[in-house]
Design an enzyme around this catalytic site. Structure first.
Site, mmCIF file in Angstrom:
data_model
loop_
_atom_site.group_PDB
_atom_site.id
_atom_site.type_symbol
_atom_site.label_atom_id
_atom_site.label_comp_id
_atom_site.label_asym_id
_atom_site.label_seq_id
_atom_site.Cartn_x
_atom_site.Cartn_y
_atom_site.Cartn_z
ATOM 1 N N ASP A 59 -2.855 80.566 96.078
ATOM 2 C CA ASP A 59 -1.837 79.557 96.369
ATOM 3 C C ASP A 59 -2.195 78.632 97.529
ATOM 4 O O ASP A 59 -1.840 77.455 97.517
ATOM 5 C CB ASP A 59 -0.499 80.232 96.677
ATOM 6 N N ASP B 239 -4.830 81.905 101.519
ATOM 7 C CA ASP B 239 -4.968 83.359 101.387
ATOM 8 C C ASP B 239 -5.461 83.699 99.984
ATOM 9 O O ASP B 239 -5.870 82.825 99.228
ATOM 10 C CB ASP B 239 -3.633 84.049 101.696
ATOM 11 N N TYR C 293 7.485 83.533 99.058
ATOM 12 C CA TYR C 293 7.986 82.416 98.260
ATOM 13 C C TYR C 293 9.324 82.810 97.647
ATOM 14 O O TYR C 293 9.534 82.690 96.440
ATOM 15 C CB TYR C 293 6.987 82.028 97.168
ATOM 16 N N GLU D 68 -2.721 74.551 107.321
ATOM 17 C CA GLU D 68 -2.963 75.238 106.046
ATOM 18 C C GLU D 68 -2.659 74.300 104.892
ATOM 19 O O GLU D 68 -1.662 73.577 104.895
ATOM 20 C CB GLU D 68 -2.109 76.501 105.926
#
Length: 480
Positions: free
Chosen positions: A74, A77, A225, A463
């Site tokens: 995603d 990571d 999420y 990120e």
């Protein structure tokens, strides 16, 4: 009307920056599609262009006796989170549906279709029965405790699913939307595959509607999420299924559903605005009535767009440098998704020979496109820092992206195992640029004062995520 008349507050500085070299939207488009190859999980294909990546997670699904190899990581990571994963595929497909000709003209349509198919092939594997969907592989807590590249990670690869006893209407609904949108993208080039995707989408919508619940209650490990509700995914899925099938079943659902009101964002968690924009298109095309509940969809969609372009009652905040600003954590995900809605709506308005009537003035389709162009230019480097937030684009871009694979030497250059904690010691804390560039990744973005701290530990700003870049593909295709 010039863009300046649309943008009264934060854009004075940005407009001064327009004298710099023009943005190369075609080059940015190419890089945006390279990004998805860097995020691939599984056995990489022979035509893989991001060569510092290698095969990874080839045993995914073994714990459940299911083949779950493939799909996308995603963000920075190594977990496969199904909820944002599906949203990624839905918006990639939207870009192809709306701007396939432009993608083809730039010789990027094939790459866009490959990016969609990498996701949908995985979803087909994950949807093992009509009412069973695997929604996650890997554990976020275990993954975040380690800093390892995906090729030799040692963290658990546990598989998590939803089913009739453990429902997840949001996850199933979003995946249904992804299948439906992707079926439209493949309808001409591969009708058989398109039909297969649509069948999965219909089954998942029925599952989501019949067995209702929040997916994180069934998959607690999905907390990274977590969904705020599932009604928006049901409406979103119904809109895409109606667009793909013209089946009155989905019109009936949309006609009686909660239209959602005017939203503050369009994101992996909140799909109402996307559904509202699609229904507004149906109204313009005469596919649904322009009365009763239907007009509410259109009104809410247009209020969101008006707020985005600073012509509404509750305008989105802007930085002094001219960037739309929602939240400090990964702000650009909200920008890029809003821009895809705005430019799509602009083109639909143009086809209908209409304008957007906002509380603070009328906005033409050309003005919507001009606004989107300025936001894209900010991301690509026309900002107070003079830095592109897309990696690999322009002379200056973030060097310390919060991304495991990017920040650790490629396994093709050094096959020595990078251990869980050793990765933090040797690579995460290393005060140097990442050895591998994730071309096309879009960093989270600056704060509300246009400041950006290019530091690997700064995950809120540094990120990238698939949900940042996926709507940008369609936006760049339109502008290129």
């Amino acid at each position: 009307m010039s863009p300046k008349t649309l943008l009264p507050f934060g854009f004075s500085l940005l407009l001064l920056l327009q004298g710099s070299a023009p943005s190369n939207y075609g080059a940015a488009l190419t890089k945006s599609l390279l990004y998805f190859e860097a995020q691939r999980s599984g056995k990489l294909p022979p035509n893989q262009r991001v060569l510092w990546r290698g095969d990874s997670a080839l045993q995914d699904g073994n714990d459940a006796g299911v083949d779950l190899v493939g799909g996308y990581y995603d963000a920075g990571d190594n977990v496969k989170f199904g909820f944002p994963h599906a949203f990624t595929v839905t918006l990639l497909s939207w870009g192809v549906i709306e701007y396939g000709q432009q993608l083809a003209a730039k010789k990027e349509l094939g790459h866009a279709m490959e990016a969609i198919k990498w996701g949908t092939d995985y979803f087909i594997k994950a949807h093992t029965q009509p009412n069973v969907l695997y929604g996650q592989v890997g554990d976020g807590d275990a993954d975040h405790a380690c800093w390892e590249r995906p090729e030799d990670m040692t963290t658990p690869r546990t598989s998590y699913k939803i089913d009739e006893q453990h429902p997840g209407s949001d996850l199933a609904g979003e995946t249904a939307a992804a299948f439906a949108a992707a079926s439209m993208a493949f309808s001409k080039s591969d009708p058989s595959y398109s039909s297969q995707l649509l069948s999965h989408g219909k089954q998942l919508f029925d599952f989501a509607k019949t067995h209702q619940g929040l997916y994180q209650n069934s998959i607690p490990q999905a907390k990274f999420y977590a969904s705020s509700g599932f009604e928006d995914e049901l409406v979103w899925a119904a809109a895409w299924l109606y667009r793909a099938t013209n089946d009155q079943t989905y019109v009936n659902y949309l006609g009686s559903a909660n239209t959602g009101g005017t939203r503050n964002e369009f994101s992996w968690d909140d799909k109402y605005t996307g559904a509202q924009v699609l229904v507004a298109k149906f109204i313009m095309e005469g596919r649904v009535p322009s009365t009763d509940n239907w007009v509410n969809y259109k009104s809410h969609a247009e209020q969101f767009i008006c707020n985005t372009v600073q012509k509404g009652y509750h305008n989105v905040k802007m930085t002094r440098g001219g960037a739309l600003w929602w939240l400090s954590w990964n702000n650009f995900q909200y920008t890029t998704s809003a821009l895809l809605l705005a430019i799509s709506y602009a083109d639909w308005l143009n086809a209908a020979r209409s304008n957007l009537n906002c509380p603070n003035g009328q906005v033409s389709p050309d003005q919507l496109i001009a606004f989107a162009r300025l936001q894209v230019d900010y991301i690509l480097g026309r900002n107070p820092r003079g830095m592109s937030f897309m990696l690999g684009y322009g002379a200056r871009f973030p060097q310390q992206l919060h991304h495991r694979g990017s920040s650790i030497v490629s396994i093709k250059k050094d096959k020595r195992l990078v251990t869980c904690t050793g990765g933090y010691t040797e690579w995460f804390n290393r005060q140097a640029p990442n050895p591998n560039i994730v071309y096309g990744a879009i960093a989270g973005g600056p704060d509300q004062y246009d400041n950006y701290n290019d530091s690997r530990p700064n995950y809120e700003q540094a990120e990238s995520a698939t949900v940042n870049t996926t709507p940008f593909v369609g936006v760049l295709a339109r502008l290129a």
